[in-house]
Design a protein around this motif. Structure first.
Motif, PDB file in Angstrom:
ATOM      1  N   GLY A   1       6.461   2.818  -2.377  1.00 25.37           N
ATOM      2  CA  GLY A   1       6.831   2.295  -3.683  1.00 25.37           C
ATOM      3  C   GLY A   1       7.921   3.085  -4.370  1.00 25.37           C
ATOM      4  O   GLY A   1       8.487   2.636  -5.371  1.00 25.37           O
ATOM      5  N   THR A   2       8.252   4.262  -3.862  1.00 24.58           N
ATOM      6  CA  THR A   2       9.295   5.102  -4.442  1.00 24.58           C
ATOM      7  C   THR A   2      10.671   4.586  -4.042  1.00 24.58           C
ATOM      8  O   THR A   2      10.878   4.137  -2.896  1.00 24.58           O
ATOM      9  CB  THR A   2       9.140   6.562  -3.967  1.00 24.58           C
ATOM     10  OG1 THR A   2       7.837   7.022  -4.293  1.00 24.58           O
ATOM     11  CG2 THR A   2      10.187   7.458  -4.611  1.00 24.58           C
ATOM     12  N   GLU A   3      11.621   4.639  -4.981  1.00 23.71           N
ATOM     13  CA  GLU A   3      13.004   4.264  -4.677  1.00 23.71           C
ATOM     14  C   GLU A   3      13.826   5.528  -4.484  1.00 23.71           C
ATOM     15  O   GLU A   3      13.771   6.450  -5.308  1.00 23.71           O
ATOM     16  CB  GLU A   3      13.593   3.406  -5.801  1.00 23.71           C
ATOM     17  CG  GLU A   3      12.958   2.041  -5.906  1.00 23.71           C
ATOM     18  CD  GLU A   3      13.630   1.155  -6.923  1.00 23.71           C
ATOM     19  OE1 GLU A   3      14.724   1.521  -7.407  1.00 23.71           O
ATOM     20  OE2 GLU A   3      13.063   0.077  -7.235  1.00 23.71           O
ATOM     21  N   VAL A   4      14.598   5.571  -3.385  1.00 18.84           N
ATOM     22  CA  VAL A   4      15.433   6.728  -3.084  1.00 18.84           C
ATOM     23  C   VAL A   4      16.850   6.255  -2.785  1.00 18.84           C
ATOM     24  O   VAL A   4      17.072   5.128  -2.325  1.00 18.84           O
ATOM     25  CB  VAL A   4      14.887   7.523  -1.874  1.00 18.84           C
ATOM     26  CG1 VAL A   4      13.536   8.117  -2.182  1.00 18.84           C
ATOM     27  CG2 VAL A   4      14.806   6.637  -0.625  1.00 18.84           C
ATOM     28  N   THR A   5      17.825   7.116  -3.068  1.00 14.43           N
ATOM     29  CA  THR A   5      19.221   6.854  -2.725  1.00 14.43           C
ATOM     30  C   THR A   5      19.592   7.760  -1.565  1.00 14.43           C
ATOM     31  O   THR A   5      19.447   8.989  -1.652  1.00 14.43           O
ATOM     32  CB  THR A   5      20.143   7.123  -3.930  1.00 14.43           C
ATOM     33  OG1 THR A   5      19.766   6.258  -5.002  1.00 14.43           O
ATOM     34  CG2 THR A   5      21.595   6.843  -3.558  1.00 14.43           C
ATOM     35  N   VAL A   6      20.069   7.144  -0.472  1.00 14.89           N
ATOM     36  CA  VAL A   6      20.258   7.861   0.790  1.00 14.89           C
ATOM     37  C   VAL A   6      21.670   7.619   1.314  1.00 14.89           C
ATOM     38  O   VAL A   6      22.174   6.486   1.237  1.00 14.89           O
ATOM     39  CB  VAL A   6      19.231   7.363   1.839  1.00 14.89           C
ATOM     40  CG1 VAL A   6      19.325   8.157   3.129  1.00 14.89           C
ATOM     41  CG2 VAL A   6      17.818   7.429   1.280  1.00 14.89           C
ATOM     42  N   PRO A   7      22.353   8.643   1.850  1.00 12.88           N
ATOM     43  CA  PRO A   7      23.635   8.406   2.529  1.00 12.88           C
ATOM     44  C   PRO A   7      23.449   7.407   3.668  1.00 12.88           C
ATOM     45  O   PRO A   7      22.451   7.472   4.406  1.00 12.88           O
ATOM     46  CB  PRO A   7      24.020   9.797   3.054  1.00 12.88           C
ATOM     47  CG  PRO A   7      23.287  10.756   2.179  1.00 12.88           C
ATOM     48  CD  PRO A   7      21.998  10.083   1.828  1.00 12.88           C
ATOM     49  N   ILE A   8      24.390   6.478   3.800  1.00  7.74           N
ATOM     50  CA  ILE A   8      24.267   5.446   4.837  1.00  7.74           C
ATOM     51  C   ILE A   8      24.182   6.064   6.230  1.00  7.74           C
ATOM     52  O   ILE A   8      23.497   5.543   7.113  1.00  7.74           O
ATOM     53  CB  ILE A   8      25.443   4.461   4.722  1.00  7.74           C
ATOM     54  CG1 ILE A   8      25.272   3.609   3.448  1.00  7.74           C
ATOM     55  CG2 ILE A   8      25.543   3.552   5.952  1.00  7.74           C
ATOM     56  CD1 ILE A   8      26.423   2.703   3.149  1.00  7.74           C
ATOM     57  N   ALA A   9      24.842   7.217   6.423  1.00  9.55           N
ATOM     58  CA  ALA A   9      24.806   7.882   7.734  1.00  9.55           C
ATOM     59  C   ALA A   9      23.407   8.322   8.119  1.00  9.55           C
ATOM     60  O   ALA A   9      23.126   8.538   9.296  1.00  9.55           O
ATOM     61  CB  ALA A   9      25.760   9.079   7.728  1.00  9.55           C
TER      62      ALA A   9
END
Length: 247
Positions: free
Chosen positions: A232-240
């Protein structure tokens, strides 16, 4: 016996990418020997636009055009090519401002891109939303950006659009694969997690360093994706750092 008919003449057509526009634009080539990587001028509704050739006429065979195409007649000068990077940076700053203005005004549109004409005098804004929003969007952004604005509607507002905002893209640094260009431009969406250009598809499951989840949005400007994990957590991740979920 009828004499043999001469072969039909082919019409030279090239494909080019414009900074600030996600799709390949096809144009009638009326200049000698356009090559991959050439910077050209494409005539548009608000003036000339810079673009870089990614598909040459040798790769396209047409005996007639399905619709009228813009006619490319000249390459950019060295001075104009040097200005493209500056125009792109100006467009990025203008896009950031435009996104803020659209949010603050509560306009029911999704901005898919922003680019400047070759002379830098006009902003061309592409969007998804109703046709009736073009006038409001044009007037609102013109006042905020201090530039004349030409709005280009790309289609209706889609449900996933609320999670997305466009970008001005990246300048081309390598030869593009023609098969990938054609697939991205013409093929219908398939089950693949990633598009041919390496971007994860919205709504697909991916693997992140924090666990599997679903892609909510993609930032081409920062080359990152926002993912809602199974927890349920939202994270922002590098596409790589993303990969297929494998489940």
């Amino acid at each position: 016996m009828n004499p043999k008919q001469p072969p039909a003449a082919t019409i030279p057509v090239l494909g080019a990418r414009t900074p600030g526009l996600g799709r390949v634009r096809f144009c009638e080539a009326r200049l000698p020997d356009p090559a991959l990587g050439d910077w050209i001028s494409i005539p548009g509704p608000a003036g000339e636009e810079p673009a870089q050739v990614v598909v040459t006429p040798q790769q396209v065979v047409l005996e007639r055009l399905p619709r009228p195409l813009p006619a490319v007649t000249r390459r950019l000068t060295h001075e104009e090519i040097r200005r493209v990077a500056d125009l792109t940076e100006q467009a990025r700053a203008a896009l950031d401002r435009a996104l803020d203005v659209v949010r603050e005004a509560g306009l029911p549109v999704f901005l898919t891109g922003l680019r400047l004409t070759l002379d830098g005098a006009t902003a061309l804004v592409s969007y998804r939303g109703g046709e009736e929003q073009a006038g409001t969007l044009t007037c609102t952004l013109a006042g905020a950006l201090g530039l004349p604005v030409h709005a280009e509607r790309e289609g209706p507002l889609e449900p996933a659009a609320e999670h997305l905002f466009g970008g001005v893209g990246r300048l081309r640094t390598r030869d593009d694969d023609l098969d990938a260009i054609v697939a991205a431009r013409f093929d219908p969406p398939g089950p693949e997690t990633f598009a041919p250009e390496g971007l994860p598809r919205i709504g697909r499951r991916v693997r992140t360093p924090d666990g599997p989840g679903i892609v909510l949005s993609v930032s081409t400007r920062h080359w990152q994706a926002t993912v809602r994990l199974d927890s349920g957590t939202e994270v922002t991740v590098p596409i790589a750092d993303l990969g297929p979920a494998g489940d």
